[in-house]
Scaffold this motif. Structure first.
Motif, mmCIF file in Angstrom:
data_model
loop_
_atom_site.group_PDB
_atom_site.id
_atom_site.type_symbol
_atom_site.label_atom_id
_atom_site.label_comp_id
_atom_site.label_asym_id
_atom_site.label_seq_id
_atom_site.Cartn_x
_atom_site.Cartn_y
_atom_site.Cartn_z
ATOM 1 N N ALA A 81 0.813 -1.214 0.000
ATOM 2 C CA ALA A 81 0.000 0.000 0.000
ATOM 3 C C ALA A 81 0.850 1.270 0.000
ATOM 4 C CB ALA A 81 -0.934 0.004 1.209
ATOM 5 N N ASP A 82 2.097 1.180 0.470
ATOM 6 C CA ASP A 82 2.979 2.347 0.482
ATOM 7 C C ASP A 82 3.361 2.798 -0.923
ATOM 8 O OD1 ASP A 82 2.964 2.221 3.240
ATOM 9 O OD2 ASP A 82 4.869 1.142 3.378
ATOM 10 N N LEU A 83 3.139 1.942 -1.909
ATOM 11 C CA LEU A 83 3.620 2.206 -3.263
ATOM 12 C C LEU A 83 2.562 2.813 -4.176
ATOM 13 C CD1 LEU A 83 5.584 -1.130 -3.725
ATOM 14 C CD2 LEU A 83 6.456 1.050 -2.902
ATOM 15 N N ILE A 84 1.353 3.015 -3.669
ATOM 16 C CA ILE A 84 0.273 3.565 -4.496
ATOM 17 C C ILE A 84 0.603 4.999 -4.907
ATOM 18 C CG2 ILE A 84 -2.162 4.226 -4.542
ATOM 19 C CD1 ILE A 84 -2.674 1.967 -2.517
ATOM 20 N N VAL A 85 0.491 5.272 -6.203
ATOM 21 C CA VAL A 85 0.689 6.628 -6.726
ATOM 22 C C VAL A 85 -0.527 6.999 -7.572
ATOM 23 C CG1 VAL A 85 3.205 6.457 -6.697
ATOM 24 C CG2 VAL A 85 1.938 5.794 -8.755
ATOM 25 N N THR A 86 -0.711 8.292 -7.777
ATOM 26 C CA THR A 86 -1.874 8.793 -8.506
ATOM 27 C C THR A 86 -1.432 9.588 -9.731
ATOM 28 O OG1 THR A 86 -3.130 8.964 -6.444
ATOM 29 C CG2 THR A 86 -3.976 10.182 -8.339
ATOM 30 N N PRO A 87 -1.816 9.157 -10.933
ATOM 31 C CA PRO A 87 -1.523 9.948 -12.138
ATOM 32 C C PRO A 87 -2.489 11.133 -12.238
ATOM 33 C CG PRO A 87 -2.680 7.929 -12.735
ATOM 34 C CD PRO A 87 -2.481 7.882 -11.250
ATOM 35 N N ASP A 88 -2.048 12.286 -11.786
ATOM 36 C CA ASP A 88 -2.935 13.444 -11.649
ATOM 37 C C ASP A 88 -3.549 13.881 -12.975
ATOM 38 O OD1 ASP A 88 -2.614 13.626 -8.896
ATOM 39 O OD2 ASP A 88 -0.777 14.800 -9.091
ATOM 40 N N ARG A 89 -2.769 13.836 -14.058
ATOM 41 C CA ARG A 89 -3.293 14.301 -15.350
ATOM 42 C C ARG A 89 -4.525 13.500 -15.770
ATOM 43 N NH1 ARG A 89 2.196 14.687 -16.423
ATOM 44 N NH2 ARG A 89 2.218 12.608 -17.321
ATOM 45 N N VAL A 90 -4.505 12.214 -15.499
ATOM 46 C CA VAL A 90 -5.644 11.367 -15.856
ATOM 47 C C VAL A 90 -6.822 11.649 -14.936
ATOM 48 C CG1 VAL A 90 -6.477 8.991 -15.969
ATOM 49 C CG2 VAL A 90 -4.216 9.567 -16.855
ATOM 50 N N ASN A 91 -6.555 11.753 -13.651
ATOM 51 C CA ASN A 91 -7.654 11.932 -12.700
ATOM 52 C C ASN A 91 -8.369 13.266 -12.858
ATOM 53 O OD1 ASN A 91 -8.050 9.655 -10.536
ATOM 54 N ND2 ASN A 91 -5.859 9.709 -10.972
ATOM 55 N N ARG A 92 -7.688 14.258 -13.403
ATOM 56 C CA ARG A 92 -8.370 15.536 -13.654
ATOM 57 C C ARG A 92 -9.445 15.405 -14.732
ATOM 58 N NH1 ARG A 92 -3.121 17.935 -12.617
ATOM 59 N NH2 ARG A 92 -2.590 17.853 -14.842
ATOM 60 N N GLN A 93 -9.358 14.350 -15.528
ATOM 61 C CA GLN A 93 -10.339 14.123 -16.589
ATOM 62 C C GLN A 93 -11.473 13.187 -16.167
ATOM 63 O OE1 GLN A 93 -9.822 15.948 -19.352
ATOM 64 N NE2 GLN A 93 -7.953 16.675 -18.309
ATOM 65 N N ILE A 94 -11.400 12.641 -14.943
ATOM 66 C CA ILE A 94 -12.381 11.659 -14.485
ATOM 67 C C ILE A 94 -13.464 12.343 -13.660
ATOM 68 C CG2 ILE A 94 -12.736 9.623 -13.021
ATOM 69 C CD1 ILE A 94 -9.912 8.737 -13.796
ATOM 70 N N ASN A 95 -14.715 12.085 -14.018
ATOM 71 C CA ASN A 95 -15.849 12.662 -13.305
ATOM 72 C C ASN A 95 -16.619 11.576 -12.554
ATOM 73 O OD1 ASN A 95 -15.347 15.280 -14.422
ATOM 74 N ND2 ASN A 95 -16.205 14.541 -16.357
ATOM 75 N N HIS A 96 -17.778 11.946 -12.013
ATOM 76 C CA HIS A 96 -18.697 11.008 -11.361
ATOM 77 C C HIS A 96 -18.089 10.329 -10.128
ATOM 78 C CE1 HIS A 96 -21.040 11.658 -14.946
ATOM 79 N NE2 HIS A 96 -20.119 11.108 -15.695
ATOM 80 N N GLY A 97 -17.100 10.970 -9.503
ATOM 81 C CA GLY A 97 -16.546 10.429 -8.268
ATOM 82 C C GLY A 97 -15.567 9.301 -8.445
ATOM 83 N N GLY A 98 -15.208 8.970 -9.674
ATOM 84 C CA GLY A 98 -14.255 7.895 -9.913
ATOM 85 C C GLY A 98 -12.830 8.328 -9.616
ATOM 86 N N ARG A 99 -11.940 7.336 -9.540
ATOM 87 C CA ARG A 99 -10.535 7.615 -9.257
ATOM 88 C C ARG A 99 -9.698 6.473 -9.818
ATOM 89 N NH1 ARG A 99 -7.585 10.679 -5.560
ATOM 90 N NH2 ARG A 99 -5.565 9.794 -4.958
ATOM 91 N N LEU A 100 -8.510 6.816 -10.295
ATOM 92 C CA LEU A 100 -7.589 5.808 -10.813
ATOM 93 C C LEU A 100 -6.230 5.993 -10.159
ATOM 94 C CD1 LEU A 100 -7.335 4.485 -14.393
ATOM 95 C CD2 LEU A 100 -5.242 5.146 -13.209
ATOM 96 N N ASP A 101 -5.751 4.953 -9.482
ATOM 97 C CA ASP A 101 -4.426 4.939 -8.868
ATOM 98 C C ASP A 101 -3.607 3.809 -9.476
ATOM 99 O OD1 ASP A 101 -4.996 7.059 -7.082
ATOM 100 O OD2 ASP A 101 -5.928 5.664 -5.670
ATOM 101 N N MET A 102 -2.311 3.788 -9.158
ATOM 102 C CA MET A 102 -1.426 2.796 -9.754
ATOM 103 C C MET A 102 -0.376 2.307 -8.768
ATOM 104 S SD MET A 102 -0.623 4.329 -13.556
ATOM 105 C CE MET A 102 0.074 2.752 -14.088
#
Length: 242
Positions: A81-102
């Motif tokens: 779990a310490d390794l989870i990162v968030t691609p901000d550029r992609v998440n700025r395009q996501i609506n409806h409360g969704g989220r994408l982490d990696m």
């Protein structure tokens, strides 16, 4: 949380593209999605982060290699779990409360035997039965951490083989998606891949004394349509699998 592994022996079948688009599509529909890149080619990683971003900010401390390198006993252990990162550029395009982490890959994952050297018998080059379950359950146990409980889906992009990393993903999975090009050689390999995976699952279940059988689906990629249907040669290959 549902864990879905994208698996195929063959490269060039759209495995990474399918993983990325499934993840983005699910997130766009309001789901919380985690992508895990287990392929040492790191194509999924570079689909969301530039090589410069990866090298400067992520390569040394924020890839799954650090987790596999981390000792399993004694000293402090790196948590998955310490390794989870968030691609901000992609998440700025996501609506409806969704989220994408990696969780990102690393080119040194190709040296799987080195990363898991303490699990391999030096004479047979195989995992001894005494450690079989522990070795292949490692990803499943890592994903059992409470930090992952908020995800709806975990999608795992596997390397194009059935090595340690792919087997870890199979054991952790509820579903397996097999991307396949609609041609004779590609579809012919599905039977062999299925037999190899089922053989591994039988051995693992016997050692773990459980019953675990991920559901499977084949997704055809790179299909050429003409008048609303796949062209004849591809249609025959698709019908063979169906």
């Amino acid at each position: 949380m549902k864990v879905v592994s994208v698996v195929n022996y063959k490269g060039g079948v759209g495995k990474t593209t399918l993983t990325a688009n499934l993840g983005a599509g699910l997130a766009a529909r309001g789901n919380r999605v985690l992508l895990i890149d287990l392929d040492p080619q790191a194509s999924l990683t570079y689909s969301f982060f530039t090589p410069h971003e990866f090298k400067e900010r992520l390569a040394s401390e924020r890839t799954i290699k650090k987790w596999y390198d981390s000792p399993s006993r004694g000293r402090a252990v790196t948590k998955l779990a310490d390794l989870i990162v968030t691609p901000d550029r992609v998440n700025r395009q996501i609506n409806h409360g969704g989220r994408l982490d990696m969780i990102l890959s690393h080119e040194d994952l190709v040296t799987v035997d080195t990363l898991l050297a303490d699990a391999i018998d030096k004479r047979t080059r195989e995992v001894p039965l005494s450690r079989y379950v522990k070795v292949f359950r490692r990803l499943k146990e890592g994903l059992s951490h409470t930090a992952f409980s908020g995800y709806d889906f975990v999608l795992v992009d596997c390397p194009p083989n059935l090595n340690m990393m792919t087997k870890n993903a199979v054991v952790a999975s509820d579903f397996m998606v097999i991307p396949c090009r609609p041609d004779y050689l590609s579809t012919n390999g599905i039977d062999h891949l299925g037999s190899a995976i089922h053989g591994f699952i039988r051995t693992f279940n016997h050692q773990a004394q459980i019953f675990h059988q991920p559901r499977e689906a084949v997704v055809f990629t790179m299909v050429t349509y003409k008048t609303g249907s796949p062209i004849d040669a591809q249609g025959l290959a698709i019908h063979r699998v169906g």
